[in-house]
Write a protein that holds these residues in place. Structure first.
Motif, short mmCIF file in Angstrom:
data_model
loop_
_atom_site.label_atom_id
_atom_site.label_comp_id
_atom_site.label_asym_id
_atom_site.label_seq_id
_atom_site.Cartn_x
_atom_site.Cartn_y
_atom_site.Cartn_z
N LEU A 1 41.23 54.90 35.69
CA LEU A 1 42.44 54.19 35.28
C LEU A 1 43.69 54.83 35.90
CD1 LEU A 1 41.71 53.37 31.53
CD2 LEU A 1 41.55 51.86 33.51
N GLY A 2 43.66 56.16 36.07
CA GLY A 2 44.79 56.83 36.70
C GLY A 2 44.76 56.70 38.21
N HIS A 3 43.58 56.45 38.74
CA HIS A 3 43.44 56.33 40.20
C HIS A 3 44.00 55.01 40.71
CE1 HIS A 3 41.60 56.48 44.16
NE2 HIS A 3 41.07 55.29 43.94
N ALA A 4 43.81 53.94 39.96
CA ALA A 4 44.25 52.60 40.38
C ALA A 4 44.52 51.76 39.15
CB ALA A 4 43.18 51.95 41.26
N PRO A 5 45.34 50.71 39.29
CA PRO A 5 45.62 49.83 38.13
C PRO A 5 44.33 49.20 37.61
CG PRO A 5 47.13 49.39 39.95
CD PRO A 5 46.07 50.30 40.48
N PRO A 6 44.33 48.77 36.35
CA PRO A 6 43.14 48.11 35.79
C PRO A 6 42.75 46.88 36.62
CG PRO A 6 44.73 48.63 34.06
CD PRO A 6 45.41 48.92 35.37
N ASN A 7 41.45 46.70 36.79
CA ASN A 7 40.88 45.56 37.53
C ASN A 7 41.23 45.56 39.02
OD1 ASN A 7 39.80 44.49 35.07
ND2 ASN A 7 41.82 43.61 34.60
N TYR A 8 41.72 46.68 39.54
CA TYR A 8 42.08 46.74 40.96
C TYR A 8 40.86 46.49 41.84
CZ TYR A 8 44.24 48.44 45.28
OH TYR A 8 44.74 48.54 46.56
N TYR A 9 39.71 47.02 41.41
CA TYR A 9 38.48 46.86 42.19
C TYR A 9 37.63 45.69 41.71
CZ TYR A 9 39.62 51.41 44.16
OH TYR A 9 40.25 52.45 44.80
N SER A 10 38.15 44.91 40.78
CA SER A 10 37.41 43.75 40.28
C SER A 10 37.67 42.54 41.18
CB SER A 10 37.83 43.44 38.83
OG SER A 10 37.56 44.53 37.99
N ILE A 11 36.96 42.49 42.28
CA ILE A 11 37.10 41.37 43.21
C ILE A 11 35.86 40.49 43.11
CG2 ILE A 11 38.57 42.70 44.75
CD1 ILE A 11 36.20 43.16 46.58
N THR A 12 35.91 39.29 43.64
CA THR A 12 34.79 38.36 43.53
C THR A 12 33.64 38.80 44.44
OG1 THR A 12 35.54 36.89 45.30
CG2 THR A 12 36.45 36.51 43.09
N SER A 13 32.45 38.30 44.11
CA SER A 13 31.28 38.64 44.94
C SER A 13 31.44 38.09 46.36
CB SER A 13 30.01 38.09 44.30
OG SER A 13 30.11 36.68 44.10
N GLY A 14 32.09 36.93 46.49
CA GLY A 14 32.34 36.37 47.82
C GLY A 14 33.27 37.24 48.64
N GLN A 15 34.31 37.77 48.00
CA GLN A 15 35.23 38.67 48.70
C GLN A 15 34.51 39.94 49.12
OE1 GLN A 15 38.25 38.94 45.65
NE2 GLN A 15 39.61 37.53 46.73
#
Length: 198
Positions: A138-152
């Protein structure tokens, strides 16, 4: 970056490493950051390919060497490590990509394959960044920063391995007609020898 409305600093050239541009605002997610990171190696690879094409057309040892260096430096930049472009791209693929990058970087450092001191700073920075991603996500990046779609994620993965594969293939093609240092030295000696006795 202009298209994504991300402000950035002027380009800074790092000797024998390439160029760096600092983003003054974090992209909205890891997918957007990966798209930005692709810019450098893609343009660099196109430039190296241009040198290779000119080298084959003109049979120029200098252009062959410049093309080979261009392919090599872009492959090096694709190592999934820290803030190198490969690290920023692979950060969108998997959180474990940084561990792979540290393994590759550590192996290169152990065997003395890279002598540029900046590489060791990049390696230390990559180690810290990888550690913080697992230790304090959470301190490394904002919440959901790495939550990208499977297509992406699939598009980034395909682009990454496609570019790495293309660079290896281009380097192999370039080296088919590229003379080794020994061949260049022999050719230079023969030319000097003939001129001396003409």
């Amino acid at each position: 970056m202009k298209k994504l409305r991300i402000p950035f600093s002027p380009m800074v050239f790092i000797p024998f490493m390439g160029a760096a541009v600092a983003m003054r605002k974090r992209p909205k997610d890891a997918y957007e950051e990966a798209l930005v990171a692709f810019g450098g190696p893609v343009l660099g690879s196109v430039g190296a390919l241009g040198f290779a094409g000119a080298a084959h057309a003109m049979d120029s040892p200098l252009l062959f060497a410049l093309a080979d260096f261009g392919f090599m430096i872009n492959l090096f930049n694709m190592i999934p490590l820290g803030m190198m472009d490969g690290g920023r791209i692979c950060g969108a693929i998997s959180p474990y990509a940084g561990l792979v990058g540290l393994g590759l970087g550590g192996t290169m450092a152990y065997h003395g394959m890279v002598h540029n001191p900046i590489f060791y700073l990049v390696l230390l920075g990559g180690g810290y960044e990888t550690f913080m991603r697992f230790y304090d996500p959470l301190g490394h990046a904002p919440p959901n920063y790495y939550s990208i779609t499977s297509g992406q994620r699939a598009a980034i993965t395909g682009g990454y391995f496609g570019l790495v594969g293309a660079l290896f293939a281009a380097m192999a093609w370039n080296r088919q007609d590229m003379m080794t240092p020994e061949q260049l030295q022999s050719q230079s000696f023969e030319t000097t020898h003939y001129r001396r006795y003409d």
